[in-house]
Write a protein that holds these residues in place. Sequence first.
Motif, mmCIF file in Angstrom:
data_model
loop_
_atom_site.group_PDB
_atom_site.id
_atom_site.type_symbol
_atom_site.label_atom_id
_atom_site.label_comp_id
_atom_site.label_asym_id
_atom_site.label_seq_id
_atom_site.Cartn_x
_atom_site.Cartn_y
_atom_site.Cartn_z
ATOM 1 N N ASN A 72 -3.630 -28.895 -4.754
ATOM 2 C CA ASN A 72 -3.438 -29.614 -3.500
ATOM 3 C C ASN A 72 -4.413 -29.088 -2.448
ATOM 4 N N MET A 73 -5.650 -29.526 -2.557
ATOM 5 C CA MET A 73 -6.737 -29.022 -1.709
ATOM 6 C C MET A 73 -6.448 -29.185 -0.221
ATOM 7 N N MET A 74 -5.935 -30.319 0.206
ATOM 8 C CA MET A 74 -5.716 -30.564 1.630
ATOM 9 C C MET A 74 -4.661 -29.615 2.210
ATOM 10 N N THR A 75 -3.622 -29.357 1.468
ATOM 11 C CA THR A 75 -2.603 -28.402 1.906
ATOM 12 C C THR A 75 -3.210 -27.016 2.013
ATOM 13 N N TRP A 76 -3.989 -26.636 1.000
ATOM 14 C CA TRP A 76 -4.637 -25.331 0.993
ATOM 15 C C TRP A 76 -5.557 -25.180 2.204
ATOM 16 N N VAL A 77 -6.366 -26.187 2.489
ATOM 17 C CA VAL A 77 -7.293 -26.135 3.624
ATOM 18 C C VAL A 77 -6.525 -25.983 4.933
ATOM 19 N N GLY A 78 -5.493 -26.771 5.098
ATOM 20 C CA GLY A 78 -4.692 -26.693 6.318
ATOM 21 C C GLY A 78 -4.064 -25.319 6.511
ATOM 22 N N MET A 79 -3.500 -24.791 5.443
ATOM 23 C CA MET A 79 -2.865 -23.475 5.518
ATOM 24 C C MET A 79 -3.887 -22.380 5.795
ATOM 25 N N MET A 80 -5.045 -22.462 5.134
ATOM 26 C CA MET A 80 -6.080 -21.448 5.358
ATOM 27 C C MET A 80 -6.638 -21.527 6.786
ATOM 28 N N ASN A 81 -6.797 -22.710 7.313
ATOM 29 C CA ASN A 81 -7.257 -22.850 8.700
ATOM 30 C C ASN A 81 -6.263 -22.211 9.664
ATOM 31 N N ASN A 82 -4.975 -22.441 9.435
ATOM 32 C CA ASN A 82 -3.956 -21.829 10.281
ATOM 33 C C ASN A 82 -3.976 -20.312 10.180
ATOM 34 N N ILE A 83 -4.121 -19.814 8.961
ATOM 35 C CA ILE A 83 -4.171 -18.370 8.741
ATOM 36 C C ILE A 83 -5.393 -17.771 9.429
ATOM 37 N N LYS A 84 -6.546 -18.401 9.275
ATOM 38 C CA LYS A 84 -7.771 -17.887 9.905
ATOM 39 C C LYS A 84 -7.669 -17.882 11.422
ATOM 40 N N ASN A 85 -7.090 -18.931 11.985
ATOM 41 C CA ASN A 85 -6.916 -18.988 13.442
ATOM 42 C C ASN A 85 -5.958 -17.903 13.921
ATOM 43 N N SER A 86 -4.893 -17.688 13.186
ATOM 44 C CA SER A 86 -3.936 -16.635 13.544
ATOM 45 C C SER A 86 -4.581 -15.259 13.450
ATOM 46 N N ALA A 87 -5.349 -15.047 12.403
ATOM 47 C CA ALA A 87 -6.032 -13.764 12.226
ATOM 48 C C ALA A 87 -7.012 -13.521 13.367
ATOM 49 N N ARG A 88 -7.762 -14.543 13.740
ATOM 50 C CA ARG A 88 -8.737 -14.413 14.833
ATOM 51 C C ARG A 88 -8.028 -14.050 16.138
ATOM 52 N N GLU A 89 -6.921 -14.711 16.436
ATOM 53 C CA GLU A 89 -6.162 -14.414 17.657
ATOM 54 C C GLU A 89 -5.647 -12.980 17.647
ATOM 55 N N THR A 90 -5.174 -12.530 16.496
ATOM 56 C CA THR A 90 -4.677 -11.161 16.372
ATOM 57 C C THR A 90 -5.791 -10.159 16.632
ATOM 58 N N VAL A 91 -6.952 -10.368 16.029
ATOM 59 C CA VAL A 91 -8.086 -9.461 16.219
ATOM 60 C C VAL A 91 -8.512 -9.451 17.688
ATOM 61 N N LEU A 92 -8.596 -10.603 18.292
ATOM 62 C CA LEU A 92 -8.991 -10.670 19.696
ATOM 63 C C LEU A 92 -8.023 -9.882 20.575
ATOM 64 N N ASN A 93 -6.732 -10.079 20.358
ATOM 65 C CA ASN A 93 -5.728 -9.431 21.209
ATOM 66 C C ASN A 93 -5.549 -7.953 20.930
ATOM 67 N N GLU A 94 -5.700 -7.538 19.689
ATOM 68 C CA GLU A 94 -5.444 -6.145 19.338
ATOM 69 C C GLU A 94 -6.682 -5.255 19.359
ATOM 70 N N LEU A 95 -7.856 -5.842 19.283
ATOM 71 C CA LEU A 95 -9.072 -5.017 19.214
ATOM 72 C C LEU A 95 -10.073 -5.351 20.314
ATOM 73 N N ILE A 96 -10.365 -6.606 20.503
ATOM 74 C CA ILE A 96 -11.442 -6.999 21.417
ATOM 75 C C ILE A 96 -11.030 -6.853 22.877
ATOM 76 N N TYR A 97 -9.839 -7.320 23.201
ATOM 77 C CA TYR A 97 -9.391 -7.312 24.601
ATOM 78 C C TYR A 97 -8.520 -6.098 24.904
ATOM 79 N N THR A 98 -8.968 -4.920 24.489
ATOM 80 C CA THR A 98 -8.247 -3.681 24.763
ATOM 81 C C THR A 98 -9.175 -2.650 25.377
ATOM 82 N N MET A 99 -8.649 -1.545 25.793
ATOM 83 C CA MET A 99 -9.347 -0.410 26.414
ATOM 84 C C MET A 99 -9.733 -0.722 27.824
#
Length: 99
Positions: A72-99
């Motif tokens: 189910n390629m479309m489901t996989w793509v949608g889920m991976m896009n959500n995961i990547k966006n969540s990961a990016r937000e986490t990195v930004l908040n926990e590493l980039i926008y600190t100190m």
Amino acid sequence: MPTKTEQMGYYAQKRQEYLKNHKKATFTTLLTTCKLTEHLMSIQEQAQQMEEQIITQMAKAQGVTEKLKQTNMMTWVGMMNNIKNSARETVLNELIYTM
């Protein structure tokens, strides 16, 4: 020919922007001691590793597998896009926008 900003990765650019706009003393100190580029490249590397680790963990936890990709390629793509966006937000908040 790309500019220095274009050569930097996404997270290094975001970090530089954050320091310039919110941590001016830190930015100026890094700049005047010629450690800004080293700092930004280190942040870029840490952020990429953190992002990859989060994506791997989230994909495993949510059952996003190669089998799902094949069936189910479309489901996989949608889920991976959500995961990547969540990961990016986490990195930004926990590493980039600190100190």
